[in-house]
Design an enzyme around this catalytic site. Sequence first.
Site, PDB file in Angstrom:
ATOM      1  N   GLU A 150       5.046 -17.349  13.627  1.00 54.53           N
ATOM      2  CA  GLU A 150       4.111 -17.085  14.326  1.00 54.53           C
ATOM      3  C   GLU A 150       3.934 -18.310  14.500  1.00 54.53           C
ATOM      4  O   GLU A 150       2.295 -17.950  13.947  1.00 54.53           O
ATOM      5  CB  GLU A 150       3.672 -16.252  14.119  1.00 54.53           C
ATOM      6  N   GLU A 255      13.486  -8.893  15.402  1.00 53.99           N
ATOM      7  CA  GLU A 255      12.911  -7.295  15.363  1.00 53.99           C
ATOM      8  C   GLU A 255      12.605  -6.228  16.054  1.00 53.99           C
ATOM      9  O   GLU A 255      11.282  -6.279  15.983  1.00 53.99           O
ATOM     10  CB  GLU A 255      11.499  -8.113  14.994  1.00 53.99           C
TER      11      GLU A 255
HETATM   12  O1  G3I Z   1       1.559  -1.298   0.471  1.00 53.09           O
HETATM   13  C1  G3I Z   1       0.711  -0.978   1.330  1.00 53.09           C
HETATM   14  C2  G3I Z   1       0.041   0.153   0.581  1.00 53.09           C
HETATM   15  O2  G3I Z   1      -0.435   0.188  -1.070  1.00 53.09           O
HETATM   16  C3  G3I Z   1      -1.196   0.822   0.820  1.00 53.09           C
HETATM   17  O3  G3I Z   1      -1.198   1.868   0.837  1.00 53.09           O
HETATM   18  C4  G3I Z   1      -1.340   1.138   2.556  1.00 53.09           C
HETATM   19  C5  G3I Z   1      -1.926   2.258   2.870  1.00 53.09           C
HETATM   20  O4  G3I Z   1      -2.603   1.087   3.954  1.00 53.09           O
HETATM   21  O5  G3I Z   1      -0.520  -0.162   2.730  1.00 53.09           O
HETATM   22  C6  G3I Z   1      -0.170  -1.040   2.128  1.00 53.09           C
HETATM   23  O6  G3I Z   1       0.008  -1.812   2.774  1.00 53.09           O
HETATM   24  C7  G3I Z   1       0.723  -2.214   3.984  1.00 53.09           C
HETATM   25  C8  G3I Z   1       2.072  -2.989   4.555  1.00 53.09           C
HETATM   26  O7  G3I Z   1       2.721  -3.212   5.443  1.00 53.09           O
HETATM   27  C9  G3I Z   1       2.930  -1.971   3.107  1.00 53.09           C
HETATM   28  O8  G3I Z   1       3.211  -0.891   4.312  1.00 53.09           O
HETATM   29  C10 G3I Z   1      -0.367  -3.060   4.780  1.00 53.09           C
HETATM   30  O9  G3I Z   1      -1.255  -2.131   4.595  1.00 53.09           O
HETATM   31  C11 G3I Z   1      -0.070  -3.131   6.303  1.00 53.09           C
HETATM   32  O10 G3I Z   1      -0.703  -4.141   6.853  1.00 53.09           O
HETATM   33  C12 G3I Z   1       1.754  -3.686   6.244  1.00 53.09           C
HETATM   34  O11 G3I Z   1       2.217  -4.073   7.215  1.00 53.09           O
HETATM   35  C13 G3I Z   1       2.948  -4.767   8.029  1.00 53.09           C
HETATM   36  C14 G3I Z   1       2.923  -5.637   8.819  1.00 53.09           C
HETATM   37  O12 G3I Z   1       3.773  -6.460   8.932  1.00 53.09           O
HETATM   38  C15 G3I Z   1       1.731  -6.653   7.125  1.00 53.09           C
HETATM   39  O13 G3I Z   1       1.124  -7.969   8.662  1.00 53.09           O
HETATM   40  C16 G3I Z   1       4.370  -4.343   8.478  1.00 53.09           C
HETATM   41  O14 G3I Z   1       4.701  -2.715   7.497  1.00 53.09           O
HETATM   42  C17 G3I Z   1       5.423  -4.935   8.359  1.00 53.09           C
HETATM   43  O15 G3I Z   1       6.554  -4.180   9.778  1.00 53.09           O
HETATM   44  C18 G3I Z   1       4.481  -6.471   9.515  1.00 53.09           C
HETATM   45  O16 G3I Z   1       6.208  -7.631   9.922  1.00 53.09           O
HETATM   46  C19 G3I Z   1       5.595  -8.127  10.783  1.00 53.09           C
HETATM   47  C20 G3I Z   1       6.671  -9.374  10.818  1.00 53.09           C
HETATM   48  O17 G3I Z   1       6.330  -9.466   9.580  1.00 53.09           O
HETATM   49  C21 G3I Z   1       6.567 -10.122  11.644  1.00 53.09           C
HETATM   50  N1  G3I Z   1       6.455 -10.237  13.266  1.00 53.09           N
HETATM   51  C22 G3I Z   1       5.389  -9.150  13.448  1.00 53.09           C
HETATM   52  C23 G3I Z   1       5.142  -7.659  12.772  1.00 53.09           C
HETATM   53  C24 G3I Z   1       4.447  -6.585  12.852  1.00 53.09           C
HETATM   54  O18 G3I Z   1       3.401  -7.060  12.611  1.00 53.09           O
END
Ligand code: G3I
Length: 364
Positions: A150, A255
Amino acid sequence: MAGSLLGLAACGGSRQIATTNSKGLKDQFRNAFLIGTALDSLQVAAPEKETESLIGLQFNAITAENGMKAEHIHPQWGRFDFNWSDRFIDYGQTREMYIVGHTLIWHSQLPDFVRSIQSPDSLQQFIQQHINTIVSRYAGKVDSWDVVNEALNEDGSYRQSIFFEKLGAAYITDAFKLAAAAAPDAALYYNDYNIEQPRKRAGALRLIEEARKEGARIDGVGIQGHWHSGKVPFEAIEQSIREFAAAGLKVAITELDLNLLPAPPKLSGAEISQRFAADPALNPYPTGLPEAQQQQLAADYERLFRLFVKYRQQITRISFWGVNDRQSWLNNWPVPGRTNYPLLFDRENQPKPAYFKVRAIEVN
Ligand code: G3I
């Protein structure tokens, strides 16, 4: 092991992956491309039994959804935490799966120490240490790296990330060179969302051409594939596959998921920093997906996979972003706590009509 071998030399990796003779999507598309899924942290650390058997039956490639991102794997300057990533690699190796490392250089999910780096030299040092350490550790184990993720704006210009602001576009060339040196056999990809759209696609082609001119090896492009059911940009996707292939690039859909929920009015792309307040109007199907939407999803997935099969010479892998609807990140982005239905398997791991449409496609 009974099974055929997928010829993966064209992916830039030298390893070949054995597949079993069971009858999941991975077998259906065995002669076309790999079928992957993203695994979240818990699925590796504390696997659910039913999900586990579904993964084994349907997929022959895995991507780390979050666990290899810098904030997790490199939490402090010079300190790495390989606890989860070692388990992830072991998971893939034990099951003879194609392993995708996601992602080395990305502006998001960075540890705090990187955000506070002031000097370009220190940032350069971070990139070197980060890539050298992680890629060398998994050389010969990770088959493909999303090296840079990105790096572009929607208009195809470079994103003003901390990396670009301090180092200019040279950070991209450096990242690919470092990855190639640390893992000569791994396939190296540039990965982005909306990259099939004409301006961003042109930006990606420029980015890759410039990095190659400086001596970087870039094997392929990851089209992330976060699309919206009913609005899948089929023509742009096809055109992108053709243009990337013409530039000597392999294409992976990295993805894949199809969002079924209304987008908040100001949402743009899959930029993760955008968040909106919960609102019942934005969560219309909390108890189940109506038939019309179910059929739309099935039709979209069928048309997509027919397109992917048509370009199977250019496409190395189709990876879904999650195993089942319950685990999808789209339940919590860009609005928290919604009920979304973007994948082929429902919340109980049951195949949806979309699965059967895809499963019925013939691959000669
Ligand atoms: O691990 C914490 C947990 O401890 C907490 O209780 C919870 C409460 O919100 O959050 C958890 O972390 C989250 C994490 O995912 C694990 O589930 C984060 O808030 C959340 O922001 C994070 O989101 C991820 C996102 O990337 C972050 O940038 C998504 O799972 C993941 O699917 C997403 O993946 C990205 C690719 O890497 C790049 N392309 C876009 C794609 C979608 O955004």
